[in-house]
Enzyme design. Sequence first.
Site, mmCIF file in Angstrom:
data_model
loop_
_atom_site.group_PDB
_atom_site.id
_atom_site.type_symbol
_atom_site.label_atom_id
_atom_site.label_comp_id
_atom_site.label_asym_id
_atom_site.label_seq_id
_atom_site.Cartn_x
_atom_site.Cartn_y
_atom_site.Cartn_z
ATOM 1 N N ASP A 337 -6.861 -8.956 2.765
ATOM 2 C CA ASP A 337 -7.091 -7.698 2.671
ATOM 3 C C ASP A 337 -6.482 -7.215 4.210
ATOM 4 O OD1 ASP A 337 -8.366 -5.160 2.152
ATOM 5 O OD2 ASP A 337 -9.487 -5.487 4.052
ATOM 6 N N GLU A 373 -2.067 -8.236 1.225
ATOM 7 C CA GLU A 373 -1.894 -6.797 1.165
ATOM 8 C C GLU A 373 -1.239 -6.421 2.641
ATOM 9 O OE1 GLU A 373 -5.027 -3.027 0.412
ATOM 10 O OE2 GLU A 373 -5.403 -4.531 2.064
#
Length: 699
Positions: A337, A373
């Site tokens: 993330d 990401e």
Amino acid sequence: MLTSHRGQPSPLGSSLHDQGVNFAVYAPGAKEVQLCLFDQSGHSEIAKITMYRHEGGLWSVFVSPLRAGALYGFRAAGRYAPEKGLLFNHHKLLLDPYCKDFHGEFTWSERHFCHLPVGTLNPSDNAVDMPKSCVTDIEPYEGARPDIPWSKTLVYECHVRGATKQCEFVPKPLRGKFLGLSHSNFIAHLASLGVTTIELLPCHAFISEQFLTTKGLKNYWGYNSLSFFVPHKEFLVDGNISEFQQMVRELHRTGIEVILDVVYNHTAEGGLDGPTLSLKGLNNTGYYRMVGEQAQYINDTGCGNTLNIDDPYTLKLVMDSLRYWVEFMGVDGFRFDLATILARTEHGFSSQHSFLQAMAQDPVLSKVKLIAEPWDVGPGGYQLGGFPSPWREWNDKYRDTVRRFWRGDAGTLSELAKRVHGSHELFEHNQRGPLNSVNFITSHDGFTLADWVSYEQKHNFANGEDNRDGHSENLSFNCGVEGQTDHQHILALRHQIQKSALITLMMSKGVPMLAAGTEIAHSQQGNNNAYCQDNQINWLSWPQSISERCSQNRSAKGSWGSDEASTLCALIARLQEIRCQYAIFHHPFFIHTQDERFNISWFNKDARPMSEDDWHDSHNKTLIYMLTDTLRKQSLLVILHAGSDDVAVKLPVIAVGVWKLTLSSAPPTETIEQGHQTQSLSAHSAWVYQSHNEDLKND
């Protein structure tokens, strides 16, 4: 009677030995660190043992006799100077950053805050509201791993709780748990789709932010880590962390990999006004990024703090955590993330960052799947295409282009061709190929695929922020009516466009990813930021047809129902079969011209090669491309027509045989004219043809 003596400063955390337990913690600025032991209820503190200091800011103590299951925490005393980022407060019980399990639950209270108000030391003891670290004796993971190559990978992004919470084909005690995902019936569903890799939303222990709990909501997604080693306890049936290993083992036995969505960019401790739970109380200015000499947190995450990976012991914490999940819990890879943060120095993102170098040389982590990401909210945070090999990256440009094309936006054709081709301009510059692009149309964040064709506006009022949260531009369209409708024509159109988008996704070069629920047309009722909704908005509602199929454990090819969910499932399964049959999808390099084996050709509606005028015709909404394998004499033709009117298209002539329609998102009508096959394309439709009599063996 307990005895203690100087222990070993490594490994950090608690280490079980025959005679007792070694405890080690890193707290370089502390004047004193105490190990606090608790009874088995976790309520009573039964001993405080002063730890021994080692060079480099490490502390240790060896306690005997002590066994697995012992409960503990740390208290660190030292200078309290918030203006300098020093937050030592011995009144705060701290969770061991390296604990592998804990006992009890976290409860919000003012006792967790180091200062109350900011600048005034808070003398309240928070032990009663803190989970207690637990000594464990978990064994390393054993079992064969699937080792699916990227070229064969189909990722299924999934929330542990939401996937099976309402699954009638999973036994009730297992619903919403790790073991629910590994139940044979749920595995049968994954296998029926052709899923090779399940990507789980955060499984590290997390807590809900206080502003959510005061509104009766909770952090459902889990991007608010409390521990980097402990599995989220709510996902366990009996509270035993070995259940995670059991889940992985069962999925591995059926050839399915497990990837974890991990959050190493921030923690649940928030900013200066947040709670002191672990890292803050041990080495605040080392574990978190600060603005120069000030005590102001850098907030490149939007969550109050940012982990400081430049610090050697923060880097070590992250690396040790990752290695633990591979070696002890058995996972096959990670999706990071806000991964830009992990490779950010004080001067910005660097593809040569020590974290990326450490991952590349690590004998364990260099062999697992790594997905970034590639963005955060900090300066220069958008880094799509900037990560080195062997990293894969979420490709949001793919998502946005496909959405715009099927919405009917003008002038999207050439951009769509780039995305279908694997986004060469993003990845080829540093010797990477199309398989470095993780292609997706929807994910946990944003509209579901069904909502993308049902809502033009976000409907997030249930989140308690007056619909201000979430993205306002979703590149979505409602097909004529906002939200739910009984209008059969609109429902049919929505279903067809979902199928067209899925055909686009699966017939593109790259690694496809599906958001769980896509295959059953799951709706979040227009909520495009459902991070705090632990209810039917997020829980997948499984149709009876799928429940019956899974209950019969039918994972192989076979008959599907005729309802919307069954047709979507069947479509995905067939598309994955095609991907596996055609070696061109496995080819690791971009194809710009005819190479020794593979070729990609682009045609206009008259079966002629695309001209510059064709590419720049803003009204052209039909993309036609042919993938050829000269060695096998295989050809695959894909036609994507996003126009709002029907159109006739000539199919290009092939050297051997004729085209055979394999599947489409709309009912086919086909005619033959002078050796050419001509297809009448319905509005908003996608078509896949295979050359007739071709060899369909796997490569």
